[in-house]
Design a protein around this motif. Sequence first.
Motif, PDB file in Angstrom:
ATOM      1  N   ILE A 190      32.280  -4.479 -15.813  1.00 49.49           N
ATOM      2  CA  ILE A 190      32.946  -3.819 -14.682  1.00 49.49           C
ATOM      3  C   ILE A 190      32.607  -2.333 -14.747  1.00 49.49           C
ATOM      4  O   ILE A 190      32.710  -1.708 -15.811  1.00 49.49           O
ATOM      5  N   SER A 191      32.194  -1.776 -13.628  1.00 54.06           N
ATOM      6  CA  SER A 191      31.715  -0.386 -13.666  1.00 54.06           C
ATOM      7  C   SER A 191      32.081   0.396 -12.413  1.00 54.06           C
ATOM      8  O   SER A 191      32.279  -0.167 -11.330  1.00 54.06           O
ATOM      9  N   PHE A 235      33.112  -1.108 -18.748  1.00 57.54           N
ATOM     10  CA  PHE A 235      33.645  -1.870 -19.874  1.00 57.54           C
ATOM     11  C   PHE A 235      33.323  -3.338 -19.622  1.00 57.54           C
ATOM     12  O   PHE A 235      33.043  -3.745 -18.484  1.00 57.54           O
ATOM     13  N   GLY A 236      33.347  -4.118 -20.676  1.00 59.71           N
ATOM     14  CA  GLY A 236      32.977  -5.522 -20.540  1.00 59.71           C
ATOM     15  C   GLY A 236      34.073  -6.453 -20.996  1.00 59.71           C
ATOM     16  O   GLY A 236      34.924  -6.088 -21.818  1.00 59.71           O
ATOM     17  N   ASN A 285      26.064  -4.556 -28.567  1.00 59.77           N
ATOM     18  CA  ASN A 285      26.552  -4.950 -29.891  1.00 59.77           C
ATOM     19  C   ASN A 285      28.064  -5.172 -29.879  1.00 59.77           C
ATOM     20  O   ASN A 285      28.569  -6.092 -30.534  1.00 59.77           O
ATOM     21  N   GLU A 286      28.782  -4.327 -29.142  1.00 56.19           N
ATOM     22  CA  GLU A 286      30.233  -4.509 -29.076  1.00 56.19           C
ATOM     23  C   GLU A 286      30.582  -5.801 -28.345  1.00 56.19           C
ATOM     24  O   GLU A 286      31.486  -6.536 -28.760  1.00 56.19           O
ATOM     25  N   LEU A 287      29.872  -6.089 -27.262  1.00 54.59           N
ATOM     26  CA  LEU A 287      30.139  -7.329 -26.525  1.00 54.59           C
ATOM     27  C   LEU A 287      29.887  -8.553 -27.403  1.00 54.59           C
ATOM     28  O   LEU A 287      30.661  -9.518 -27.383  1.00 54.59           O
ATOM     29  N   TRP A 288      28.802  -8.522 -28.184  1.00 52.75           N
ATOM     30  CA  TRP A 288      28.500  -9.646 -29.064  1.00 52.75           C
ATOM     31  C   TRP A 288      29.568  -9.818 -30.139  1.00 52.75           C
ATOM     32  O   TRP A 288      29.760 -10.919 -30.660  1.00 52.75           O
ATOM     33  N   GLY A 289      30.265  -8.755 -30.449  1.00 53.51           N
ATOM     34  CA  GLY A 289      31.293  -8.832 -31.480  1.00 53.51           C
ATOM     35  C   GLY A 289      32.657  -9.260 -30.979  1.00 53.51           C
ATOM     36  O   GLY A 289      33.580  -9.463 -31.778  1.00 53.51           O
ATOM     37  N   LEU A 290      32.805  -9.422 -29.664  1.00 52.82           N
ATOM     38  CA  LEU A 290      34.098  -9.798 -29.097  1.00 52.82           C
ATOM     39  C   LEU A 290      34.322 -11.305 -29.171  1.00 52.82           C
ATOM     40  O   LEU A 290      33.384 -12.095 -29.120  1.00 52.82           O
TER      41      LEU A 290
END
Length: 296
Positions: free
Chosen positions: A160-161, A276-277, A243-248
């Motif tokens: 979302i942006s 943010f995702g 990287n943050e998205l993959w860690g969620l």
Amino acid sequence: MAKLPDANIFKDKLTSGGVYSLSLKNKKILFFVLAFFIAVVVLLTAMINRRLAVKTLDVNLAGQSNILVTVGEEKIFNKDLENELLYYPKKDSREVRELLIKKLVDDSRKLQTAKDAGLITLDASVYNNPGKDYAKRIELVRQAEELLPQTKAGISGKIISVWFLNDSPPEMGIEAAQAIALNKITLLQTAVKSGQMTAEEAVENIRQDSSLALIDASYKENAVMEFAVYQGEKITWEEDFDNELWGLESGGVSEIFTGKSENLDTGETVDAYYMFGTVSDVRQGAAEVQYDVEYN
């Protein structure tokens, strides 16, 4: 005065088994002998040719069944390389053969991986056999390529942006637009992360806010980007964000990140939006299997 011989003498000799009758019999005997000899020669020639043909076939089959490389549990044969060469558009050469052998190895890995994952079945008609149905094997490799992504880890979700610099600076200036975008995205990210709002509602909130047209004429289209990726694939151009998205975990919400875009006037990469995702689905992949490769 000498007397001419009686003509009946010749007649008697022809009919009584004399010299002339014996000569005719010899011709018949000679004819049958020659015919028999020719028949024997023809028969022997056919037998020899048949043996030579069988021997040649055996040699060809032996050559085709020579093993080029062993991949895991499958042997790749000369015949497989010959089949690949039939369909390859470039002229046969050492480089072409090396390329096609690599393809054969890759295809075998795909088939065995798909089989081990329970996606396909393999039998001698397409696998580990010099006499395989090659057209059927090609089709099975294609199926494996389509199904194999199911074995990889993956995530799905939304980004979302709110943009503040899209193509050209807004009339109010970049700093003012940036402040509006940051305020908007912060309110939405906080609401989604706390559970007060869903990701879909956050997207709709952006699209219903016509004031955002002052900072981005395409604010409705830019409000969301959905993604579904497999391990190793990029989600965005922002590595830290990916990287943050993959860690969620499933249902997780990322922090706010600044996205970059190319300034069309200068060609520079500049800050352009806040985002943010959210992750709606996390897929665990199957353990990757390594197949040993042994060249002969």
